[in-house]
Motif scaffolding. Structure first.
Motif, PDB file in Angstrom:
ATOM      1  N   GLN A 138       0.801  -1.228   0.000  1.00  0.00           N
ATOM      2  CA  GLN A 138       0.000   0.000   0.000  1.00  0.00           C
ATOM      3  C   GLN A 138       0.834   1.279   0.000  1.00  0.00           C
ATOM      4  O   GLN A 138       0.418   2.318  -0.530  1.00  0.00           O
ATOM      5  N   LEU A 139       2.020   1.255   0.584  1.00  0.00           N
ATOM      6  CA  LEU A 139       2.866   2.446   0.611  1.00  0.00           C
ATOM      7  C   LEU A 139       3.506   2.734  -0.744  1.00  0.00           C
ATOM      8  O   LEU A 139       3.861   3.866  -1.046  1.00  0.00           O
ATOM      9  N   PHE A 140       3.671   1.703  -1.538  1.00  0.00           N
ATOM     10  CA  PHE A 140       4.396   1.837  -2.793  1.00  0.00           C
ATOM     11  C   PHE A 140       3.423   2.032  -3.954  1.00  0.00           C
ATOM     12  O   PHE A 140       3.260   1.178  -4.820  1.00  0.00           O
ATOM     13  N   ASP A 141       2.774   3.215  -3.963  1.00  0.00           N
ATOM     14  CA  ASP A 141       1.893   3.547  -5.083  1.00  0.00           C
ATOM     15  C   ASP A 141       2.752   4.030  -6.253  1.00  0.00           C
ATOM     16  O   ASP A 141       3.991   4.000  -6.193  1.00  0.00           O
ATOM     17  N   ASP A 142       2.125   4.493  -7.311  1.00  0.00           N
ATOM     18  CA  ASP A 142       2.890   4.881  -8.494  1.00  0.00           C
ATOM     19  C   ASP A 142       3.790   6.087  -8.225  1.00  0.00           C
ATOM     20  O   ASP A 142       4.911   6.166  -8.739  1.00  0.00           O
ATOM     21  N   LYS A 143       3.335   7.038  -7.389  1.00  0.00           N
ATOM     22  CA  LYS A 143       4.131   8.238  -7.124  1.00  0.00           C
ATOM     23  C   LYS A 143       5.377   7.921  -6.291  1.00  0.00           C
ATOM     24  O   LYS A 143       6.475   8.382  -6.599  1.00  0.00           O
ATOM     25  N   ILE A 144       5.203   7.149  -5.225  1.00  0.00           N
ATOM     26  CA  ILE A 144       6.348   6.790  -4.379  1.00  0.00           C
ATOM     27  C   ILE A 144       7.304   5.874  -5.141  1.00  0.00           C
ATOM     28  O   ILE A 144       8.533   6.028  -5.064  1.00  0.00           O
ATOM     29  N   ASP A 163       7.772   5.829  -8.331  1.00  0.00           N
ATOM     30  CA  ASP A 163       8.468   6.656  -9.313  1.00  0.00           C
ATOM     31  C   ASP A 163       9.580   7.467  -8.659  1.00  0.00           C
ATOM     32  O   ASP A 163      10.641   7.690  -9.259  1.00  0.00           O
ATOM     33  N   LEU A 164       9.353   7.883  -7.421  1.00  0.00           N
ATOM     34  CA  LEU A 164      10.377   8.614  -6.681  1.00  0.00           C
ATOM     35  C   LEU A 164      11.596   7.721  -6.421  1.00  0.00           C
ATOM     36  O   LEU A 164      12.751   8.161  -6.521  1.00  0.00           O
ATOM     37  N   TRP A 165      11.337   6.471  -6.092  1.00  0.00           N
ATOM     38  CA  TRP A 165      12.420   5.501  -5.928  1.00  0.00           C
ATOM     39  C   TRP A 165      13.213   5.376  -7.227  1.00  0.00           C
ATOM     40  O   TRP A 165      14.443   5.395  -7.209  1.00  0.00           O
ATOM     41  N   LYS A 166      12.528   5.247  -8.345  1.00  0.00           N
ATOM     42  CA  LYS A 166      13.211   5.110  -9.638  1.00  0.00           C
ATOM     43  C   LYS A 166      14.077   6.331  -9.930  1.00  0.00           C
ATOM     44  O   LYS A 166      15.217   6.209 -10.376  1.00  0.00           O
ATOM     45  N   THR A 167      13.516   7.504  -9.698  1.00  0.00           N
ATOM     46  CA  THR A 167      14.255   8.743  -9.951  1.00  0.00           C
ATOM     47  C   THR A 167      15.537   8.776  -9.129  1.00  0.00           C
ATOM     48  O   THR A 167      16.615   9.113  -9.640  1.00  0.00           O
ATOM     49  N   ALA A 168      15.435   8.422  -7.850  1.00  0.00           N
ATOM     50  CA  ALA A 168      16.598   8.425  -6.963  1.00  0.00           C
ATOM     51  C   ALA A 168      17.626   7.380  -7.391  1.00  0.00           C
ATOM     52  O   ALA A 168      18.836   7.636  -7.387  1.00  0.00           O
ATOM     53  N   LEU A 169      17.158   6.207  -7.794  1.00  0.00           N
ATOM     54  CA  LEU A 169      18.063   5.123  -8.170  1.00  0.00           C
ATOM     55  C   LEU A 169      18.789   5.412  -9.482  1.00  0.00           C
ATOM     56  O   LEU A 169      19.934   5.017  -9.674  1.00  0.00           O
ATOM     57  N   PHE A 170      18.122   6.110 -10.383  1.00  0.00           N
ATOM     58  CA  PHE A 170      18.694   6.433 -11.689  1.00  0.00           C
ATOM     59  C   PHE A 170      19.620   7.642 -11.645  1.00  0.00           C
ATOM     60  O   PHE A 170      20.513   7.793 -12.476  1.00  0.00           O
ATOM     61  N   HIS A 210       8.907  16.360  -2.937  1.00  0.00           N
ATOM     62  CA  HIS A 210       7.914  17.327  -2.449  1.00  0.00           C
ATOM     63  C   HIS A 210       7.686  17.107  -0.955  1.00  0.00           C
ATOM     64  O   HIS A 210       7.681  15.974  -0.465  1.00  0.00           O
ATOM     65  N   SER A 211       7.499  18.209  -0.249  1.00  0.00           N
ATOM     66  CA  SER A 211       7.325  18.122   1.205  1.00  0.00           C
ATOM     67  C   SER A 211       6.168  17.209   1.605  1.00  0.00           C
ATOM     68  O   SER A 211       6.219  16.550   2.657  1.00  0.00           O
ATOM     69  N   LEU A 212       5.132  17.127   0.775  1.00  0.00           N
ATOM     70  CA  LEU A 212       3.985  16.269   1.085  1.00  0.00           C
ATOM     71  C   LEU A 212       4.299  14.784   0.881  1.00  0.00           C
ATOM     72  O   LEU A 212       3.551  13.926   1.339  1.00  0.00           O
ATOM     73  N   GLN A 213       5.409  14.492   0.196  1.00  0.00           N
ATOM     74  CA  GLN A 213       5.781  13.100  -0.069  1.00  0.00           C
ATOM     75  C   GLN A 213       6.824  12.566   0.902  1.00  0.00           C
ATOM     76  O   GLN A 213       7.057  11.360   0.948  1.00  0.00           O
ATOM     77  N   ARG A 214       7.438  13.450   1.660  1.00  0.00           N
ATOM     78  CA  ARG A 214       8.587  13.026   2.459  1.00  0.00           C
ATOM     79  C   ARG A 214       8.249  11.962   3.499  1.00  0.00           C
ATOM     80  O   ARG A 214       8.996  11.010   3.696  1.00  0.00           O
ATOM     81  N   LYS A 215       7.125  12.132   4.180  1.00  0.00           N
ATOM     82  CA  LYS A 215       6.747  11.150   5.203  1.00  0.00           C
ATOM     83  C   LYS A 215       6.508   9.780   4.582  1.00  0.00           C
ATOM     84  O   LYS A 215       7.028   8.763   5.075  1.00  0.00           O
ATOM     85  N   ASP A 216       5.737   9.727   3.499  1.00  0.00           N
ATOM     86  CA  ASP A 216       5.439   8.446   2.857  1.00  0.00           C
ATOM     87  C   ASP A 216       6.701   7.828   2.264  1.00  0.00           C
ATOM     88  O   ASP A 216       6.874   6.603   2.294  1.00  0.00           O
ATOM     89  N   PHE A 217       7.572   8.680   1.722  1.00  0.00           N
ATOM     90  CA  PHE A 217       8.811   8.166   1.141  1.00  0.00           C
ATOM     91  C   PHE A 217       9.694   7.564   2.231  1.00  0.00           C
ATOM     92  O   PHE A 217      10.247   6.468   2.061  1.00  0.00           O
ATOM     93  N   LEU A 218       9.811   8.246   3.367  1.00  0.00           N
ATOM     94  CA  LEU A 218      10.602   7.710   4.472  1.00  0.00           C
ATOM     95  C   LEU A 218       9.988   6.418   4.990  1.00  0.00           C
ATOM     96  O   LEU A 218      10.700   5.438   5.247  1.00  0.00           O
ATOM     97  N   ASP A 219       8.680   6.389   5.136  1.00  0.00           N
ATOM     98  CA  ASP A 219       8.014   5.155   5.585  1.00  0.00           C
ATOM     99  C   ASP A 219       8.296   4.007   4.617  1.00  0.00           C
ATOM    100  O   ASP A 219       8.529   2.862   5.036  1.00  0.00           O
ATOM    101  N   SER A 220       8.292   4.297   3.328  1.00  0.00           N
ATOM    102  CA  SER A 220       8.550   3.248   2.331  1.00  0.00           C
ATOM    103  C   SER A 220       9.995   2.748   2.429  1.00  0.00           C
ATOM    104  O   SER A 220      10.260   1.549   2.268  1.00  0.00           O
ATOM    105  N   ILE A 221      10.917   3.658   2.718  1.00  0.00           N
ATOM    106  CA  ILE A 221      12.323   3.265   2.879  1.00  0.00           C
ATOM    107  C   ILE A 221      12.490   2.337   4.072  1.00  0.00           C
ATOM    108  O   ILE A 221      13.194   1.330   4.012  1.00  0.00           O
ATOM    109  N   LEU A 222      11.803   2.660   5.166  1.00  0.00           N
ATOM    110  CA  LEU A 222      11.899   1.829   6.370  1.00  0.00           C
ATOM    111  C   LEU A 222      11.299   0.448   6.132  1.00  0.00           C
ATOM    112  O   LEU A 222      11.820  -0.562   6.630  1.00  0.00           O
ATOM    113  N   VAL A 223      10.214   0.389   5.368  1.00  0.00           N
ATOM    114  CA  VAL A 223       9.633  -0.913   4.998  1.00  0.00           C
ATOM    115  C   VAL A 223      10.642  -1.711   4.182  1.00  0.00           C
ATOM    116  O   VAL A 223      10.845  -2.920   4.405  1.00  0.00           O
TER     117      VAL A 223
END
Length: 228
Positions: A167-173, A175-182, A192-205
């Motif tokens: 559930q945390l890994f929707d298309d936006k999050i 895509d953010l992973w892909k951007t960072a990896l590339f 984006h500031s609104l994505q930071r919490k979800d992105f951090l949560d996804s990293i911890l998962v």
């Protein structure tokens, strides 16, 4: 005696005046040291005990199964980031994080340099750099996701697919992973500031699935509150 440069990850007071230090050193990776008298009233060196301080240690070899004794230590680089509330919160979070995930890490020059680079970014007020640094650690450790054409990242397999797997890994999050990896210049990645919490949560998962015995850092709640 030998001399070591190392980042201080954590320190624990032992008895009235002594301390046990956990560090990630340039030459020997994760090390535990014992320092006598650091908390005595006349010892001004205790001011150097700051998370992720880069210190030079003069170390006496351990006897038997004991802990190596630090005879003296000096500050290698002077950072003023501890007076910045946001930067200080990030530093405590990352030191807490590294103190856990590097416990069994031997000498790793790439990882040592990446910590130094992360600190430089933070000193330049890049307050999202901790998120990207955590991706860097995954890449250095060889457990970063494999890039595929899929739209969604599956955190358990570390691959991208066309079907959502978490559930945390929707298309936006994802895509953010892909951007960072590339990205060749990782720290220029915009989050984006609104994505930071979800992105951090996804990293911890993701760490939960790929780093043995990983636990959520106790400082997570504080860093989430600071950036809300």
């Amino acid at each position: 005696m030998n001399s070591q440069n190392g980042f201080l990850l954590s320190f624990i007071k032992y008895g009235e005046n002594d301390a046990v230090l956990h560090c990630f050193t340039e030459e020997d990776g994760f090390q535990t040291y014992f320092v006598k008298g650091i908390y005595s009233k006349r010892n001004k060196k205790k001011a150097l005990l700051q998370p992720l301080s880069l210190l030079n240690f003069t170390v006496n070899p351990a006897k038997g199964n004991g802990i190596p004794l630090v005879s003296k230590f000096e500050l290698v680089k002077n950072h003023d980031m501890y007076t910045d509330i946001k930067a200080n919160t990030v530093i405590f979070f990352i030191s807490d994080f590294l103190n856990q995930v590097l416990r069994h890490e031997n000498k790793n020059p790439d990882l040592f340099l990446s910590i130094d680079e992360f600190i430089s970014e933070l000193m330049n007020k890049n307050y999202q750099c901790h998120l990207l640094f955590l991706i860097t650690v995954l890449k250095i450790q060889g457990v970063a996701p494999l890039i595929h054409e899929g739209k969604y990242l599956d955190p358990e397999t570390g691959t991208f697919s066309d079907i959502p797997a978490h559930q945390l890994f929707d298309d936006k999050i994802s895509d953010l992973w892909k951007t960072a990896l590339f990205s060749e210049k990782l720290y220029t990645t915009k989050i984006h500031s609104l994505q930071r919490k979800d992105f951090l949560d996804s990293i911890l998962v993701y760490y939960h699935y790929h780093i043995t015995d990983f636990k959520i850092p106790t400082s997570l709640e504080v860093i989430q509150q600071i950036f809300e």
